[in-house]
Write a protein that holds these residues in place. Structure first.
Motif, PDB file in Angstrom:
ATOM      1  N   LEU A   1       0.815  -1.110  -0.088  1.00  0.00           N
ATOM      2  CA  LEU A   1      -0.074  -0.129  -0.344  1.00  0.00           C
ATOM      3  C   LEU A   1       1.010   0.923  -0.283  1.00  0.00           C
ATOM      4  O   LEU A   1       0.639   2.065  -0.885  1.00  0.00           O
ATOM      5  N   LEU A   2       1.972   1.194   0.666  1.00  0.00           N
ATOM      6  CA  LEU A   2       2.871   2.247   0.961  1.00  0.00           C
ATOM      7  C   LEU A   2       3.512   3.078  -0.752  1.00  0.00           C
ATOM      8  O   LEU A   2       3.114   3.713  -1.178  1.00  0.00           O
ATOM      9  N   SER A   3       3.525   1.504  -1.402  1.00  0.00           N
ATOM     10  CA  SER A   3       4.410   2.102  -2.372  1.00  0.00           C
ATOM     11  C   SER A   3       3.114   2.726  -3.956  1.00  0.00           C
ATOM     12  O   SER A   3       3.628   3.372  -4.514  1.00  0.00           O
ATOM     13  N   ALA A   4       2.252   1.723  -3.736  1.00  0.00           N
ATOM     14  CA  ALA A   4       1.148   1.966  -4.407  1.00  0.00           C
ATOM     15  C   ALA A   4       0.483   2.882  -3.793  1.00  0.00           C
ATOM     16  O   ALA A   4      -0.100   4.205  -5.350  1.00  0.00           O
ATOM     17  N   GLY A   5       0.068   3.735  -3.647  1.00  0.00           N
ATOM     18  CA  GLY A   5       0.048   4.945  -2.567  1.00  0.00           C
ATOM     19  C   GLY A   5       0.610   6.010  -3.088  1.00  0.00           C
ATOM     20  O   GLY A   5       0.649   6.849  -3.891  1.00  0.00           O
ATOM     21  N   LEU A   6       2.195   6.198  -3.113  1.00  0.00           N
ATOM     22  CA  LEU A   6       3.018   6.563  -3.476  1.00  0.00           C
ATOM     23  C   LEU A   6       3.239   6.653  -4.860  1.00  0.00           C
ATOM     24  O   LEU A   6       2.961   8.443  -5.619  1.00  0.00           O
ATOM     25  N   PHE A   7       2.712   6.042  -5.321  1.00  0.00           N
ATOM     26  CA  PHE A   7       2.668   5.872  -7.552  1.00  0.00           C
ATOM     27  C   PHE A   7       1.970   6.880  -7.733  1.00  0.00           C
ATOM     28  O   PHE A   7       1.761   7.088  -8.488  1.00  0.00           O
ATOM     29  N   ILE A   8       0.440   6.652  -7.108  1.00  0.00           N
ATOM     30  CA  ILE A   8      -0.409   7.058  -7.515  1.00  0.00           C
ATOM     31  C   ILE A   8      -0.495   8.363  -7.408  1.00  0.00           C
ATOM     32  O   ILE A   8      -0.659   9.298  -8.319  1.00  0.00           O
ATOM     33  N   TYR A   9      -0.311   8.386  -6.368  1.00  0.00           N
ATOM     34  CA  TYR A   9      -0.200  10.609  -5.604  1.00  0.00           C
ATOM     35  C   TYR A   9       0.847  10.658  -7.138  1.00  0.00           C
ATOM     36  O   TYR A   9       0.576  11.887  -7.861  1.00  0.00           O
ATOM     37  N   LEU A  10       2.061  10.334  -7.303  1.00  0.00           N
ATOM     38  CA  LEU A  10       2.809  11.083  -8.304  1.00  0.00           C
ATOM     39  C   LEU A  10       2.287  10.565  -9.374  1.00  0.00           C
ATOM     40  O   LEU A  10       2.825  11.480 -10.720  1.00  0.00           O
ATOM     41  N   THR A  11       1.551  10.252  -9.329  1.00  0.00           N
ATOM     42  CA  THR A  11       0.887   9.784 -11.265  1.00  0.00           C
ATOM     43  C   THR A  11       0.307  10.771 -11.556  1.00  0.00           C
ATOM     44  O   THR A  11      -0.089  11.707 -12.579  1.00  0.00           O
ATOM     45  N   VAL A  12      -0.934  11.285 -10.311  1.00  0.00           N
ATOM     46  CA  VAL A  12      -1.461  12.116 -10.272  1.00  0.00           C
ATOM     47  C   VAL A  12      -1.127  13.517 -10.556  1.00  0.00           C
ATOM     48  O   VAL A  12      -0.968  14.587 -11.765  1.00  0.00           O
TER      49      VAL A  12
END
Lengths: 152, 443
Positions: free
Chosen positions: A15-26
């Protein structure tokens, strides 16, 4: 470590990695408009991207460094060859590469398609992509020139 | 083989093996094109680009068929029940192979989406999606009906759903090429460094559990830790593909840091595979299966871990990106992580299909070592070509074709190793399909 702890380690790490990844994608979506000059993404450029895809150029050439490694990278081809240079090669590859041991297929691309393709490659060449590739980098060339001058 | 429906896997594995051999044949044509002068009239009809589309799509297709066959093989034993529908499983195989063949014939006539690895035309994408949905439904229903959940099942199903969902991001037409590549990597990177790793971890855990007899609790604990690390490093590690495509600068940091950590779970996988093998409780029946399992973990570490690490930092990647260094990494990683994983599973399953308890290993060993060593040779030769290219073209600014002429010798060496590799593949495929019992056992 118990199995339960191992399970929670998996859940939290993912979840930590996916959260960071999605935030940066936006955020990337927000910034990419300026970095790629989306305002210049005209109908011709989009039609040119379709030409690039129609003739499967990308399985021989890389663009932005991705694709086939059989032929030169096309990211800054417009800067290197100009629109006319690109058009001449696409139109008559058999003549241009007559003496080369590596050939480019003649795919009978129409003049209108070539014009669109050139617009697409011009747009690509203007993307702010951290000055890649190095062989087409003005900054690297300027640095070399300065080095030569300082050693004279 | 404890369950009848495990036999479904046999058809999947057989088709996968044939496609693997075909993939390598097209690879040889690509290798030849790199150093020999192919005449213009041949290039006009069958360009390098078409051969490359064949080579890469066959790779994806055979590996996916292997994974799917693997899922059909392990799910009955894990759930202690038969597969929900045998008919659906065969329908799905026909659908996917039919789509694959149609796509390949289409490529010959220029019917192509024009995006590397995702060349399959969009209408066919929808057939792939239908095939994937049938597959997920079939496996999912088997698990739900059995209500015998294990970590291995959960990981496998999670990996398969993750794989299917990511494929959707590759389907739309993106106007902006930078955004196009951004999501292209959601398919490619999040497959190979995300979903496929989960599937690998689950299939490998299953094989190790069965051949070593190590306690399930221990295998599952490692599985959670490895999956956590794979996804922690792999998801944000996608950033190492975003350095030079027009995305914000922070990807240099995020991609560099997370992807540098990507070898950690692979090291752990080598360590735990080794430990399980050392502390095995079962007698070794077929040592070759162990050779494959351990070989896969070590090759995975070398090809994906070490070879990935050496050019993942932006300072290095600036010069190596899109060069033969990438090709070297791609070959070693795909073979080490995924081809060997599939073959490990094949060597575990085929003796069971044939009801051969102990098989004669001689031919199989020759196949393993021929493939493994010739792929290593190919990887190294591509690597040297890549270093030559990086230095001459990227650092010194030499013209593309002038640089290629300095790389020609290394492409010739690649071709020779490629021929040896094809021989290894043929020996291995023949051995699996014509498995013979070990002599002592037969006597």
């Amino acid at each position: 470590m118990s199995n339960k702890k191992a399970f929670w380690f998996f859940v939290v790490a993912t979840l930590l990695s996916a959260g960071l990844f999605i935030y940066l994608t936006v955020d990337t979506h927000r910034q990419v408009k300026h970095l790629t000059h989306e305002d210049n993404l005209t109908d011709e450029v989009i039609a040119g991207k379709k030409v690039w895809e129609k003739y499967n150029c990308n399985d021989c050439h890389t663009i932005l460094g991705f694709g086939g490694y059989y032929a030169p990278d096309m990211t800054k081809a417009y800067k290197r060859l100009g629109g006319e240079g690109i058009a001449a090669i696409v139109k008559n590859p058999d003549q241009i590469f007559a003496s080369s041991w590596r050939k480019m297929p003649n795919q009978n691309v129409s003049d209108a398609e070539i014009a669109n393709l050139t617009s697409f490659l011009k747009w690509i060449s203007e993307i702010n992509n951290n000055d890649w590739p190095p062989q087409d980098s003005d900054r690297a060339k300027a640095k070399e020139a300065l080095k030569l001058l300082s050693n004279k | 083989m404890q369950y009848k429906t495990q036999g479904i896997a046999r058809s999947y594995f057989t088709v996968a093996l044939l496609l693997f051999a075909l993939q390598v044949v097209f690879g040889l044509y690509l290798g030849l094109s790199y150093f020999a002068a192919i005449p213009q009239n041949i290039v006009n009809v069958f360009p390098f680009a078409t051969a490359r589309a064949f080579h890469t799509n066959l790779l994806v297709l055979w590996l996916l068929l292997g994974f799917m066959g693997g899922a059909y093989f392990i799910t009955p034993e894990e759930t202690k029940s038969e597969i929900y529908s045998t008919k659906l499983a065969y329908l799905q195989l026909i659908l996917l192979v039919g789509t694959g063949v149609t796509a390949l014939v289409g490529f010959l006539f220029g019917w192509n989406q024009g995006r590397p690895l995702l060349e399959i035309p969009r209408p066919l994408d929808f057939v792939v999606v239908i095939g994937a949905l049938i597959f997920l439904f079939n496996i999912g229903m088997t698990m739900i009906k059995a209500r015998n959940w294990t970590a291995i099942q959960g990981t496998l199903l999670g990996g398969l759903v993750f794989l299917a969902v990511m494929y959707l991001f590759g389907m739309p037409f993106y106007k902006n090429a930078a955004i196009d590549w951004y999501y292209w990597w959601w398919v490619i990177h999040l497959w190979v460094e995300g979903a496929w790793e989960l599937i690998t971890a689950a299939l490998m855990a299953f094989v190790l559990l069965k051949i070593t007899g190590v306690e399930r609790r221990v295998v599952e604990k490692w599985l959670y830790v490895e999956m956590g690390l794979f996804l922690f490093t792999g998801i944000a590690g996608t950033g190492h593909h975003y350095y030079w495509l027009g995305a914000p600068k922070y990807w240099l940091w995020v991609g560099g840091i997370f992807s540098s950590l990507e070898p950690v779970p692979i090291v752990l996988m080598v360590y735990d595979t080794w430990n399980h093998v050392k502390e095995r409780r079962e007698q070794i029946k077929n040592p070759l299966t162990f050779v494959y399992a351990v070989g896969c973990s070590i090759y995975h570490l070398l090809g994906a871990g070490v070879w990935g690490l050496i050019h993942t930092l932006p300072q290095i990647n600036y010069y190596t990106h899109g060069s033969q260094v990438t090709v070297s990494h791609g070959h070693l990683a795909f073979f080490g992580a995924y081809a060997l994983l599939n073959l490990t599973l094949f060597y575990f399953a085929f003796p069971q299909f044939e009801r051969v308890e102990r098989y004669d290993e001689k031919r199989g060993r020759i196949g393993f070592w021929t493939m493994s060593l010739s792929m290593l040779g190919m990887g190294l030769a591509f690597g040297v070509a890549g270093v030559v290219q990086t230095y001459l073209e990227r650092v010194l600014g030499m013209d593309y074709m002038a640089t290629q002429s300095y790389m020609r010798l290394w492409f010739q060496i690649v071709f020779v190793f490629g021929l040896a590799f094809l021989i290894g593949v043929i020996i291995t495929a023949y051995d699996l399909l014509k498995l013979s019992p070990a002599k002592e056992a037969a006597a």
